[in-house]
Design a protein around this motif. Sequence first.
Motif, short mmCIF file in Angstrom:
data_model
loop_
_atom_site.label_atom_id
_atom_site.label_comp_id
_atom_site.label_asym_id
_atom_site.label_seq_id
_atom_site.Cartn_x
_atom_site.Cartn_y
_atom_site.Cartn_z
N THR A 149 0.84 -1.20 0.00
CA THR A 149 0.00 0.00 0.00
C THR A 149 0.87 1.25 0.00
O THR A 149 2.06 1.21 0.34
CB THR A 149 -0.93 0.04 1.22
N ARG A 150 0.28 2.37 -0.39
CA ARG A 150 0.96 3.66 -0.34
C ARG A 150 -0.04 4.71 0.13
O ARG A 150 -1.11 4.88 -0.45
CB ARG A 150 1.50 4.05 -1.73
N ARG A 151 0.33 5.45 1.15
CA ARG A 151 -0.53 6.50 1.68
C ARG A 151 -0.68 7.62 0.65
O ARG A 151 0.26 7.95 -0.08
CB ARG A 151 0.09 7.06 2.96
N ASN A 152 -1.86 8.22 0.61
CA ASN A 152 -2.11 9.36 -0.27
C ASN A 152 -1.58 10.62 0.40
O ASN A 152 -2.24 11.21 1.25
CB ASN A 152 -3.60 9.49 -0.57
N ALA A 153 -0.39 11.05 0.01
CA ALA A 153 0.23 12.23 0.61
C ALA A 153 -0.54 13.51 0.28
O ALA A 153 -0.38 14.52 0.97
CB ALA A 153 1.67 12.36 0.15
N LEU A 154 -1.38 13.48 -0.76
CA LEU A 154 -2.18 14.64 -1.14
C LEU A 154 -3.65 14.40 -0.84
O LEU A 154 -4.53 14.98 -1.47
CB LEU A 154 -1.97 14.95 -2.63
N GLY A 155 -3.91 13.57 0.17
CA GLY A 155 -5.26 13.35 0.65
C GLY A 155 -5.65 14.38 1.69
O GLY A 155 -4.93 15.36 1.91
N PRO A 156 -6.80 14.20 2.35
CA PRO A 156 -7.32 15.20 3.29
C PRO A 156 -6.33 15.67 4.35
O PRO A 156 -6.31 16.86 4.69
CB PRO A 156 -8.52 14.50 3.92
N ALA A 157 -5.49 14.78 4.85
CA ALA A 157 -4.53 15.18 5.89
C ALA A 157 -3.48 16.14 5.36
O ALA A 157 -2.86 16.87 6.15
CB ALA A 157 -3.86 13.94 6.48
#
Length: 324
Positions: A138-146
């Motif tokens: 998996t890879r976290r969405n660095a440009l997501g809500p956080a």
Amino acid sequence: MAVYTEVSDEALRAFLTDYPLGELIAFRGIAEGVENSNYALKTTTGDYILTLYERRVDPAELPWFLGLMDHLVHRGLACPAPVPGRDGQALRALAERPAAICTFLPGVWPRRVRPGHLAPLGDALARLHLAGADFAPTRRNALGPAGWAPLLERCRADGDAVQPGLIAALDQALASILAEWPAGLPVGHIHADLFPDNVFFMEEAGEALRVSGIIDFYFACTDLLAYDIAVCLNAWCFEPDFSFNVTRARALLRAYSAIRQLSPEERAALPVLCRGAALRFLLTRLFDWVNTPPGAMVTRKDPLEYFRKLRFFLSAENAEAVGG
């Protein structure tokens, strides 16, 4: 421009000795794209794309991107296949940059979106989501809500120079989007940047328009599947005057649902997901707009395009308003 790092003929020929690709025939830079240096490569075994990954890409994440692409190709999706060298490794170094060669995909991306593009797009996006379901990393969405509040903070000092009152409007929009952001929706691997220039189409005599390739997976991540649809509704369903074309949106969603059925909760969440997607692209464009020095050889994209889209989605009262 999309060639930030020049590659000499001598360096390229030495690089190619690590691959079973035959002899070099032709080599040229590709003007499209903004993140990496891309070259069209022709050898005696075929056509390929050589990419040098520039400093905005974390080299530690490149094996994930290339692994996902390889996985999707083996599941039948039309996307670039990383080409391994003689040692079995696809990721190497060239001109002091991480580099990889991928297969060339036929087709053209639509300079003008037509209604007929939306159903093939929805079909291809659903197939992408299904094909990635058994890719375990998996890879976290660095440009997501956080990531949106920190990005907005970095634009705060100069944002109102783009449009008076812009930062206050974005503060208000961000607060309302985060308060409504859905939890518990299906999660998987998403493209997260499926704009028209990342989708190739072909239309042959006697055949329907079809997607022949999906490219540029370097914003791909693991996040809400329906968020990927929201990105497409932003990128594909507005007219030049920024009116929303709900007919296009319905065509996309209908074709997507024929392959992967959306849950009622996903449909209900589409308006806020579309607001979030509009805000994400607005903020990254705004950051580039206020932080790109004068004279830099980079084409800045207008952040106010996505401010207009955001205002539409803020006014959307239900899923039907966005095609759901």
